[in-house]
Scaffold this active site. Structure first.
Site, mmCIF file in Angstrom:
data_model
loop_
_atom_site.group_PDB
_atom_site.id
_atom_site.type_symbol
_atom_site.label_atom_id
_atom_site.label_comp_id
_atom_site.label_asym_id
_atom_site.label_seq_id
_atom_site.Cartn_x
_atom_site.Cartn_y
_atom_site.Cartn_z
ATOM 1 N N PHE A 90 32.551 15.966 40.803
ATOM 2 C CA PHE A 90 33.789 16.426 40.057
ATOM 3 C C PHE A 90 33.840 15.426 38.792
ATOM 4 O O PHE A 90 33.682 14.209 38.709
ATOM 5 C CB PHE A 90 35.028 16.193 40.705
ATOM 6 C CG PHE A 90 36.175 15.896 39.787
ATOM 7 C CD1 PHE A 90 36.896 17.181 39.593
ATOM 8 C CD2 PHE A 90 36.630 14.938 38.994
ATOM 9 C CE1 PHE A 90 38.385 17.310 39.117
ATOM 10 C CE2 PHE A 90 37.914 15.086 38.322
ATOM 11 C CZ PHE A 90 38.328 16.239 38.000
ATOM 12 N N GLU A 91 34.019 16.178 37.709
ATOM 13 C CA GLU A 91 33.919 15.523 36.251
ATOM 14 C C GLU A 91 34.852 16.349 35.420
ATOM 15 O O GLU A 91 34.459 17.419 35.311
ATOM 16 C CB GLU A 91 32.729 15.442 35.650
ATOM 17 C CG GLU A 91 31.679 14.342 36.237
ATOM 18 C CD GLU A 91 30.258 14.176 35.390
ATOM 19 O OE1 GLU A 91 29.741 15.164 34.890
ATOM 20 O OE2 GLU A 91 29.841 12.866 35.417
#
Ligand code: GDP
Ligand code: MN
Length: 349
Positions: A235-236
């Site tokens: 996740f970014e």
């Protein structure tokens, strides 16, 4: 917008000048997914999660990248699922292969040794190309050049709460460059010399090191050694112009030249994290407590019951990883001087 309300009046992304935050509507942003054709049904699951909890109200674009060409089935299904525009890119060979300075025999010996030691993905060539690509090349793909912001999505992830705000806008309005929901300690065997390369970089490029950075989060002895804390990069939400900056490129090239993507098994998570920790002011890194998330095997679920109820969260707070012993998020809160949410003690292991 309120859940179920119509899409906000979205300004076309092309109206947005680099760096400026539009008063309303979308930012110049896209989702981005690296996947194989065989990942289709697992990424289909992830897209439904993202659309149902967020993007059905925003219609952001989605860029798909692959080292091979996407097949028609992949394109047809994902285009039907995404409420924004979809784009499909094939990665150029030089971004997904061994650089010529890599000693093939040495790299092979490492893979065989890691296979024997049962290090996760230790014997894999493709996993190494993937980690190097995510570390140094995804943000330089032709399709990504049109955007300032990205949100990385992997196959088979879950979002457990409604996201009733625009994370890109939160980032832009608060001058954030990088974000995370889960942090943890990296397997030491995959990165034995990454900190040596990072120290070499710091010595060579002192001008790139930010004042007020997160060194205290990365190191317990003032930079002498790495404590292995990293943000989980599956996740970014982040700023592409930061990744395309001289500072980040110099960092990536220094690490790449040392060969650890192939002579060890450096992940893109510690690479992005050490970069964010050294090159950014600590306030430029955002912890998104409101984005409840799962990627096997860890969950981020907001500690606050009020938040979980208001945002229709479907996660079990007992599964929240934030305050467990293997998480680095407690250390993050401590460094930032952030108050931990009520009830966090009950969620320790
Ligand atoms: P993990 O999360 O570290 O276990 O690794 P994943 O298997 O989830 O891979 C990380 C990301 O890279 C995912 O988005 C995968 O779909 C993608 N990926 C991994 N290997 C390859 C590959 O060989 N080719 C392509 N095109 N994508 C890959
Ligand atoms: Mn994954």
């Amino acid at each position: 917008p309120a859940p179920g309300s119509a899409a906000p009046a979205a300004a076309p992304a092309s109206n947005v000048t680099m760096g400026a935050v539009p008063a309303t509507g979308r930012l110049n942003a896209t989702f981005v997914t690296l996947a194989r054709n065989s990942d289709l049904w697992d990424i289909a699951d992830s897209i439904r999660q993202v659309e149902d909890r967020f993007n059905r109200n925003y219609h952001y674009d989605w860029v798909f990248l692959n080292d091979r060409e996407f097949d028609d089935d992949f394109k047809k299904v994902t285009t039907a699922l995404v409420s924004g525009k979809t784009h499909y890119g094939t990665i150029a060979k030089e971004h997904w292969s061994f650089p010529d300075f890599i000693d093939q025999d040495k790299a092979k010996a490492v893979r065989e040794d890691m296979a024997e030691r049962k290090i996760i993905y230790g014997d894999s060539i493709s996993y190494r190309h993937m980690c190097r690509f995510e570390s140094g090349f995804f943000f330089r793909q032709p399709l990504m050049q049109n955007y300032e912001w990205y949100w990385r999505v992997e196959p088979s992830v879950k979002l457990y709460c409604d996201i009733g705000f625009d994370p890109f806008r939160v980032m832009a309005e608060n001058k954030k460059k990088y974000s995370f929901v889960i942090s943890l300690y990296e397997y030491a065997e995959t990165i034995p010399t990454i900190w040596d390369s990072a120290k070499k970089f710091m010595k060579q490029y002192p001008e790139h090191i930010a004042e007020g950075n997160s060194m205290k989060w990365l190191s317990d002895d003032n930079g002498e050694s790495y404590n292995h804390c990293h943000f989980w990069s599956n996740f970014e939400v982040g700023n592409l112009n930061w990744l395309r900056s001289d500072a980040y490129i110099d960092f990536f090239e220094t690490l790449d030249r040392d060969g650890g993507f192939f002579y060890e098994r450096w992940g893109d998570a510690p690479v992005h994290s050490i970069a964010a920790g050294l090159l950014l002011k600590k306030e430029e890194i955002q912890f998104f407590d409101d984005i409840a998330y799962w990627h096997v095997p860890f969950t981020h679920c907001p500690t606050s019951e009020k938040k979980r109820l208001e945002n229709k969260c479907a996660c079990n707070p007992k599964d929240n990883f934030d305050w467990k012993g293997y998480s680095c998020t407690t250390r993050w809160f401590d460094m930032m001087g952030m108050e931990k949410p009520a009830g966090y003690q009950d969620q320790k292991d």
